[in-house]
Scaffold this motif. Structure first.
Motif, PDB file in Angstrom:
ATOM      1  N   ALA A 140      -4.859 -31.941  82.586  1.00 56.57           N
ATOM      2  CA  ALA A 140      -4.566 -30.621  82.026  1.00 56.57           C
ATOM      3  C   ALA A 140      -5.115 -29.508  82.911  1.00 56.57           C
ATOM      4  CB  ALA A 140      -5.132 -30.513  80.614  1.00 56.57           C
ATOM      5  N   VAL A 141      -6.321 -29.698  83.458  1.00 53.10           N
ATOM      6  CA  VAL A 141      -6.890 -28.684  84.351  1.00 53.10           C
ATOM      7  C   VAL A 141      -6.087 -28.603  85.642  1.00 53.10           C
ATOM      8  CG1 VAL A 141      -8.909 -28.121  85.776  1.00 53.10           C
ATOM      9  CG2 VAL A 141      -9.200 -28.773  83.385  1.00 53.10           C
ATOM     10  N   ILE A 142      -5.779 -29.767  86.205  1.00 60.11           N
ATOM     11  CA  ILE A 142      -5.022 -29.789  87.465  1.00 60.11           C
ATOM     12  C   ILE A 142      -3.641 -29.170  87.289  1.00 60.11           C
ATOM     13  CG2 ILE A 142      -3.908 -31.351  89.114  1.00 60.11           C
ATOM     14  CD1 ILE A 142      -6.364 -33.197  88.776  1.00 60.11           C
ATOM     15  N   THR A 143      -3.048 -29.345  86.126  1.00 58.48           N
ATOM     16  CA  THR A 143      -1.734 -28.776  85.853  1.00 58.48           C
ATOM     17  C   THR A 143      -1.846 -27.354  85.319  1.00 58.48           C
ATOM     18  OG1 THR A 143      -0.940 -30.976  85.266  1.00 58.48           O
ATOM     19  CG2 THR A 143       0.396 -29.123  84.547  1.00 58.48           C
ATOM     20  N   GLY A 144      -2.806 -27.138  84.436  1.00 62.82           N
ATOM     21  CA  GLY A 144      -2.904 -25.863  83.735  1.00 62.82           C
ATOM     22  C   GLY A 144      -3.198 -24.677  84.633  1.00 62.82           C
ATOM     23  N   PHE A 145      -4.089 -24.834  85.612  1.00 62.50           N
ATOM     24  CA  PHE A 145      -4.422 -23.686  86.456  1.00 62.50           C
ATOM     25  C   PHE A 145      -3.222 -23.189  87.255  1.00 62.50           C
ATOM     26  CE2 PHE A 145      -5.787 -21.720  90.392  1.00 62.50           C
ATOM     27  CZ  PHE A 145      -6.469 -20.633  89.881  1.00 62.50           C
ATOM     28  N   PRO A 146      -2.487 -24.055  87.962  1.00 57.10           N
ATOM     29  CA  PRO A 146      -1.331 -23.535  88.702  1.00 57.10           C
ATOM     30  C   PRO A 146      -0.255 -22.932  87.785  1.00 57.10           C
ATOM     31  CG  PRO A 146      -1.837 -25.765  89.424  1.00 57.10           C
ATOM     32  CD  PRO A 146      -2.718 -25.472  88.263  1.00 57.10           C
ATOM     33  N   VAL A 147      -0.049 -23.549  86.622  1.00 58.39           N
ATOM     34  CA  VAL A 147       0.923 -22.990  85.676  1.00 58.39           C
ATOM     35  C   VAL A 147       0.471 -21.604  85.232  1.00 58.39           C
ATOM     36  CG1 VAL A 147       1.879 -23.268  83.353  1.00 58.39           C
ATOM     37  CG2 VAL A 147       1.801 -25.221  84.905  1.00 58.39           C
ATOM     38  N   TRP A 148      -0.804 -21.483  84.900  1.00 60.05           N
ATOM     39  CA  TRP A 148      -1.357 -20.201  84.485  1.00 60.05           C
ATOM     40  C   TRP A 148      -1.219 -19.169  85.615  1.00 60.05           C
ATOM     41  CZ3 TRP A 148      -6.913 -19.919  82.039  1.00 60.05           C
ATOM     42  CH2 TRP A 148      -7.127 -18.646  81.493  1.00 60.05           C
ATOM     43  N   ALA A 149      -1.482 -19.590  86.856  1.00 60.15           N
ATOM     44  CA  ALA A 149      -1.402 -18.667  87.993  1.00 60.15           C
ATOM     45  C   ALA A 149       0.021 -18.144  88.188  1.00 60.15           C
ATOM     46  CB  ALA A 149      -1.897 -19.359  89.263  1.00 60.15           C
ATOM     47  N   VAL A 150       1.018 -19.003  88.095  1.00 61.58           N
ATOM     48  CA  VAL A 150       2.393 -18.517  88.296  1.00 61.58           C
ATOM     49  C   VAL A 150       2.859 -17.677  87.108  1.00 61.58           C
ATOM     50  CG1 VAL A 150       3.053 -20.344  89.909  1.00 61.58           C
ATOM     51  CG2 VAL A 150       3.516 -20.649  87.482  1.00 61.58           C
ATOM     52  N   ALA A 187      -9.955 -28.752  75.451  1.00 60.43           N
ATOM     53  CA  ALA A 187      -8.948 -28.945  74.404  1.00 60.43           C
ATOM     54  C   ALA A 187      -8.077 -30.160  74.704  1.00 60.43           C
ATOM     55  CB  ALA A 187      -8.084 -27.687  74.270  1.00 60.43           C
ATOM     56  N   ALA A 188      -7.712 -30.341  75.971  1.00 59.16           N
ATOM     57  CA  ALA A 188      -6.883 -31.490  76.333  1.00 59.16           C
ATOM     58  C   ALA A 188      -7.612 -32.806  76.097  1.00 59.16           C
ATOM     59  CB  ALA A 188      -6.443 -31.375  77.790  1.00 59.16           C
ATOM     60  N   MET A 189      -8.921 -32.840  76.364  1.00 64.49           N
ATOM     61  CA  MET A 189      -9.688 -34.055  76.055  1.00 64.49           C
ATOM     62  C   MET A 189      -9.698 -34.315  74.562  1.00 64.49           C
ATOM     63  SD  MET A 189     -12.957 -34.296  78.597  1.00 64.49           S
ATOM     64  CE  MET A 189     -13.577 -32.667  78.334  1.00 64.49           C
ATOM     65  N   MET A 190      -9.861 -33.257  73.775  1.00 65.68           N
ATOM     66  CA  MET A 190      -9.899 -33.405  72.324  1.00 65.68           C
ATOM     67  C   MET A 190      -8.563 -33.899  71.769  1.00 65.68           C
ATOM     68  SD  MET A 190     -12.975 -32.661  71.481  1.00 65.68           S
ATOM     69  CE  MET A 190     -12.979 -32.287  69.757  1.00 65.68           C
ATOM     70  N   VAL A 191      -7.477 -33.580  72.446  1.00 60.35           N
ATOM     71  CA  VAL A 191      -6.154 -34.038  72.006  1.00 60.35           C
ATOM     72  C   VAL A 191      -5.847 -35.423  72.578  1.00 60.35           C
ATOM     73  CG1 VAL A 191      -3.680 -33.546  72.215  1.00 60.35           C
ATOM     74  CG2 VAL A 191      -5.266 -31.706  71.662  1.00 60.35           C
ATOM     75  N   SER A 192      -6.243 -35.672  73.804  1.00 67.84           N
ATOM     76  CA  SER A 192      -5.920 -36.940  74.480  1.00 67.84           C
ATOM     77  C   SER A 192      -6.591 -38.139  73.817  1.00 67.84           C
ATOM     78  CB  SER A 192      -6.349 -36.894  75.946  1.00 67.84           C
ATOM     79  OG  SER A 192      -5.644 -35.912  76.636  1.00 67.84           O
ATOM     80  N   TYR A 193      -7.830 -37.976  73.377  1.00 69.34           N
ATOM     81  CA  TYR A 193      -8.536 -39.112  72.780  1.00 69.34           C
ATOM     82  C   TYR A 193      -7.834 -39.635  71.529  1.00 69.34           C
ATOM     83  CZ  TYR A 193     -12.143 -42.102  70.874  1.00 69.34           C
ATOM     84  OH  TYR A 193     -12.820 -43.177  70.362  1.00 69.34           O
TER      85      TYR A 193
END
Length: 146
Positions: A102-112, A133-139
């Motif tokens: 989520a972090v690896i995907t979320g930052f570039p998405v947020w930037a664009v 939040a993604a960890m809390m959902v992924s588990y």
């Protein structure tokens, strides 16, 4: 009259006690970090509203809190992986992987999206919140959907 515990039941109870102690230590550490930060803050900053630029701590206290944060966010979870059974370890690893993705995907998405004028500029707390939040959902997805 109670029957004696079998070896599997005894091991499960031991594991549950260890998990309760682990969670208690983690909660106490988190509470101590939060209390210390709030009590000794010399500025008007807040970690939760995004204005951490106004946060002001003594340098020695900042180093102590940084070490405590490393223990809380890195050492305790890694140690915890050694204390749980294989199934729970797998669920935890999936949860952590979900947060990382989520972090690896979320930052570039947020930037664009910011570049397109849709959202405010990316900031550190937002990236942290995405991962958390993604960890809390992924588990639970790993635990209950599989």
């Amino acid at each position: 009259m109670t029957r004696p515990l079998g070896p599997g039941e005894a091991r499960t109870r031991q594991r549950q006690r260890r998990q309760l102690v682990f969670i208690t230590i983690a909660a106490l550490l988190g509470g101590a970090i939060g209390f210390t930060t709030a009590f000794f803050d010399k500025g008007d900053g807040s970690l939760f509203t995004g204005d951490w630029e106004a946060l002001s701590l003594d340098p020695a206290l900042a180093v102590i809190l940084a070490i405590a944060l490393v223990v809380g966010f890195m050492v305790l979870p890694l140690y915890g992986f050694t204390q749980v059974d294989e199934i729970k370890r797998e669920y935890n690893l999936i949860g952590f992987t979900g947060g990382c993705i989520a972090v690896i995907t979320g930052f570039p998405v947020w930037a664009v999206l910011y570049a397109g004028g849709f959202v405010p500029a990316p900031h550190a707390f937002g990236v942290f919140a995405i991962g958390f939040a993604a960890m809390m959902v992924s588990y639970p997805i790993a635990r209950f959907v599989r």
